[in-house]
Design an enzyme around this catalytic site. Structure first.
Site, PDB file in Angstrom:
ATOM      1  N   GLU A  30      39.012  45.496  80.736  1.00 55.59           N
ATOM      2  CA  GLU A  30      40.033  44.472  80.923  1.00 55.59           C
ATOM      3  C   GLU A  30      41.115  44.692  79.877  1.00 55.59           C
ATOM      4  OE1 GLU A  30      40.053  39.654  81.425  1.00 55.59           O
ATOM      5  OE2 GLU A  30      39.288  40.419  79.508  1.00 55.59           O
ATOM      6  N   ARG A  58      46.531  36.057  79.115  1.00 49.05           N
ATOM      7  CA  ARG A  58      46.059  34.687  78.950  1.00 49.05           C
ATOM      8  C   ARG A  58      47.046  33.800  78.178  1.00 49.05           C
ATOM      9  NH1 ARG A  58      42.907  34.725  82.505  1.00 49.05           N
ATOM     10  NH2 ARG A  58      40.882  35.714  82.419  1.00 49.05           N
ATOM     11  N   HIS A 111      38.869  28.469  83.187  1.00 52.82           N
ATOM     12  CA  HIS A 111      38.329  28.400  81.825  1.00 52.82           C
ATOM     13  C   HIS A 111      38.348  26.964  81.324  1.00 52.82           C
ATOM     14  CE1 HIS A 111      39.739  32.564  82.265  1.00 52.82           C
ATOM     15  NE2 HIS A 111      38.814  32.892  81.382  1.00 52.82           N
ATOM     16  N   LYS A 136      35.822  33.788  88.912  1.00 52.76           N
ATOM     17  CA  LYS A 136      35.303  33.811  87.541  1.00 52.76           C
ATOM     18  C   LYS A 136      35.364  32.393  86.970  1.00 52.76           C
ATOM     19  CE  LYS A 136      36.311  35.337  82.839  1.00 52.76           C
ATOM     20  NZ  LYS A 136      37.352  35.911  81.945  1.00 52.76           N
ATOM     21  N   LYS A 282       8.468  24.394  66.540  1.00 58.19           N
ATOM     22  CA  LYS A 282       7.070  24.824  66.635  1.00 58.19           C
ATOM     23  C   LYS A 282       6.096  23.670  66.850  1.00 58.19           C
ATOM     24  CE  LYS A 282       7.466  29.134  64.045  1.00 58.19           C
ATOM     25  NZ  LYS A 282       6.922  29.963  62.941  1.00 58.19           N
ATOM     26  N   ASN A 303       4.012  29.128  68.291  1.00 64.16           N
ATOM     27  CA  ASN A 303       5.206  29.977  68.175  1.00 64.16           C
ATOM     28  C   ASN A 303       5.409  30.836  69.417  1.00 64.16           C
ATOM     29  OD1 ASN A 303       3.265  32.016  67.839  1.00 64.16           O
ATOM     30  ND2 ASN A 303       4.550  33.133  66.379  1.00 64.16           N
ATOM     31  N   ASP A 318       1.636  33.730  64.558  1.00 67.00           N
ATOM     32  CA  ASP A 318       1.850  33.752  63.100  1.00 67.00           C
ATOM     33  C   ASP A 318       0.505  33.782  62.372  1.00 67.00           C
ATOM     34  OD1 ASP A 318       4.634  33.660  63.181  1.00 67.00           O
ATOM     35  OD2 ASP A 318       4.717  31.478  63.061  1.00 67.00           O
ATOM     36  N   ALA A 350       4.922  23.980  53.667  1.00 69.76           N
ATOM     37  CA  ALA A 350       4.042  23.268  54.600  1.00 69.76           C
ATOM     38  C   ALA A 350       4.702  23.105  55.962  1.00 69.76           C
ATOM     39  CB  ALA A 350       3.670  21.900  54.011  1.00 69.76           C
ATOM     40  N   MET A 411      15.680  33.965  51.341  1.00 69.56           N
ATOM     41  CA  MET A 411      16.177  34.540  52.591  1.00 69.56           C
ATOM     42  C   MET A 411      17.680  34.792  52.501  1.00 69.56           C
ATOM     43  SD  MET A 411      15.983  32.819  56.423  1.00 69.56           S
ATOM     44  CE  MET A 411      14.201  32.698  56.381  1.00 69.56           C
ATOM     45  N   ALA A 434       6.677  35.703  53.308  1.00 66.92           N
ATOM     46  CA  ALA A 434       6.908  35.717  54.755  1.00 66.92           C
ATOM     47  C   ALA A 434       8.373  35.918  55.121  1.00 66.92           C
ATOM     48  CB  ALA A 434       6.383  34.432  55.382  1.00 66.92           C
ATOM     49  N   GLN A 468       2.836  38.749  70.338  1.00 71.24           N
ATOM     50  CA  GLN A 468       3.635  38.101  71.381  1.00 71.24           C
ATOM     51  C   GLN A 468       3.897  39.052  72.533  1.00 71.24           C
ATOM     52  OE1 GLN A 468       7.169  36.651  69.306  1.00 71.24           O
ATOM     53  NE2 GLN A 468       6.315  34.587  69.245  1.00 71.24           N
TER      54      GLN A 468
END
Length: 495
Positions: A30, A58, A111, A136, A282, A303, A318, A350, A411, A434, A468
């Site tokens: 496009e 557009r 749209h 579309k 979960k 999970n 898990d 926990a 993390m 983990a 899984q």
């Protein structure tokens, strides 16, 4: 088929990108004329084009960048038709003013960047009266079930229809629209240059989701979470499906808490066979299960969900993955007593992961002590599992043989944080984090420096994903491939 949208500011950049995409396997692109800076030279863009094209220009209200007048825009669209482009995209409010001419096929588009309209069907019927070759419909999902409304419309359409929802909540509909009969879906030419909310890149659509292979027989799996964009599960499960040559696809479903039950009710009606379940669902999914294995009942969290007719079965991989990782690190042997028996284990967290791991530890007769940033959660879980809890502030007073981090501390992007002061790490301790992104968290780095035995989140993540995968397919998960894919994805240096 994937239609790759190109939005560049210079003619030469569009031409070069078009050729590069065709070399990479694109069959349709496009050309977004509204992205060009300065006058548009159609002849230059279309001369010797290496593939068929859709021409679109557009307006800002339709998510574009056109800054000229509406009259000038429509003149440009008519000129593209006169040049014989393969497809022209005409918004439904102007399509009646631009008649069909020559071989150019008409895409009549609608749209809505705010919502999925309640009168979707009447909008569609109105569009069928505008001489379309393709319709579309691109609307915005404010509820995950908005996607199902749009996909149902695509499946029941009498005119070839492309339908999907925009935004993060609508990503999966872009992948699944082909399953329900859409002639093609859209992708961006670059992951860094997204032209519409929730749009995936050509590389993602082609390589991760294998969109070209999605058809009416494709089985659908996915992960439900909120948020979900960070999930690496689509990478590893789709790679595993490809490894075995299976006609299956795994997609991300962003499902807010308040939408969970409605989503689970609709999901199996649209060919969704199984789900991975993560934060924050979960525990909540248990309400929808018709059967659950012993670990789910014991942990109070699932999970994994499998849909089979009226049956909705829950599992917790898990739990198995964590126990296998720990017992292997401690030198456990098949058929003998678990090496965790009698070990003092400090379980940090926990939540869903913490519940699963603590349950497995107690069953293996470990001496478990639970700590969580919310002290009441730790006490509740300890009471349920008949083990001990300690206030978060006193976690360093436990002389543990095994330390497990089931919290998100450390993390990405908070990689400079750790849930446990390194001064309390001792040689010979087993440290299991983990968190899998990054694999080498600050806790893991400090544990190695303290000569501890370490288990990373990647090991657990891959193990639970393999379990899984077996529930989804009956086949053994390709662990080495999954491990390679996830390490490549989280590596700061892309290979």
């Amino acid at each position: 088929m994937i239609c790759v949208s190109i939005g560049r500011g210079r003619h030469q950049s569009i031409i070069e990108t078009h050729h590069e995409l065709v070399q990479q396997g694109a069959k349709l692109v496009e050309l977004r004329l509204d992205y060009l800076k300065g006058p548009v030279d159609l002849a230059r863009l279309l001369k010797n084009r290496p593939s068929p094209v859709v021409v679109a220009c557009r307006r800002k209200r339709d998510g574009g960048r056109w800054s000229g007048t509406e009259e000038e825009r429509q003149v440009l669209l008519r000129a593209a038709i006169a040049e014989g482009v393969e497809y022209i995209d005409l918004e439904e409010d102007i399509a009646g003013q631009i008649p069909r001419f020559g071989p150019t096929k008409r895409i009549i588009s609608f749209h809505d960047f705010r919502k999925t309209p309640d009168d979707l069907q009447s909008i569609y019927q109105r569009m069928t009266q505008l001489d379309p070759d393709i319709i579309k419909i691109a609307v915005t999902a404010n509820h995950p079930c908005d996607n199902f409304r749009v996909l149902r419309l695509v499946a029941e359409a009498k005119v070839p229809t492309i339908g999907f929802c925009m935004g993060e909540m609508g990503v999966f509909s872009r992948v699944l629209t082909g399953k329900f009969g859409a002639p093609f879906s859209y992708a961006s030419f670059s992951e860094e240059r997204i032209l519409a909310p929730g749009q995936l890149s050509f590389q993602q659509m082609r390589d991760i989701y294998r969109y070209e292979l999605v058809n009416c027989d494709t089985e659908v799996y996915g992960v439900i979470a909120d948020p979900v964009a960070h999930s690496l599960s689509p990478l590893i499960h789709n790679a595993a499906f490809a490894h075995y040559g299976l006609n299956k696809v795994y997609v991300p479903f962003r499902v807010p808490r308040e939408a969970l039950m409605a989503f689970l009710e609709e999901a199996p009606k649209f060919g969704i066979n199984g789900l991975s379940v993560t934060i924050p669902h979960k525990e909540a999914v248990l309400e929808k299960l018709t059967e659950a294995d012993a670990s789910v009942k014991g942990i109070g969290a699932a999970n994994t969900i499998i849909f089979d007719g009226e049956q909705v079965s829950g599992f917790n991989t898990d739990y198995r993955a964590a126990m296998d990782s720990l017992e292997e690190a401690l030198g456990g042997k098949l058929g003998s007593e678990s090496p965790l028996a009698g070990k003092r284990v400090l379980m940090l967290g926990a939540g869903g992961v913490g519940k699963a791991i603590a349950y497995g530890l107690v069953r293996r007769k470990a001496d478990v002590v639970i700590a969580d940033g919310d002290d009441s959660k730790a006490r509740q879980l300890a009471e349920r599992l008949n083990c001990r809890a300690i206030d978060w502030a006193r976690r360093h007073t436990i002389a543990a043989d095994v330390l497990i981090n089931g919290t998100p501390v450390g993390m990405h992007p908070n990689v400079d944080q750790t849930p446990f002061d390194h001064r309390y790490l001792r040689p010979g301790m087993v440290i299991f984090d983990a968190v899998y992104n990054p694999e080498n968290t600050l806790l893991i780095k400090q544990a190695r420096a303290a000569e501890c035995t370490v288990i990373t989140g990647v090991d657990m993540f891959v193990r639970q994903a393999c379990l899984q995968f077996k529930l989804f397919t009956g086949l053994e998960g390709p662990a080495d491939l999954m491990r390679q894919v996830i390490r490549r994805a989280i590596s700061p240096v892309k290979m």
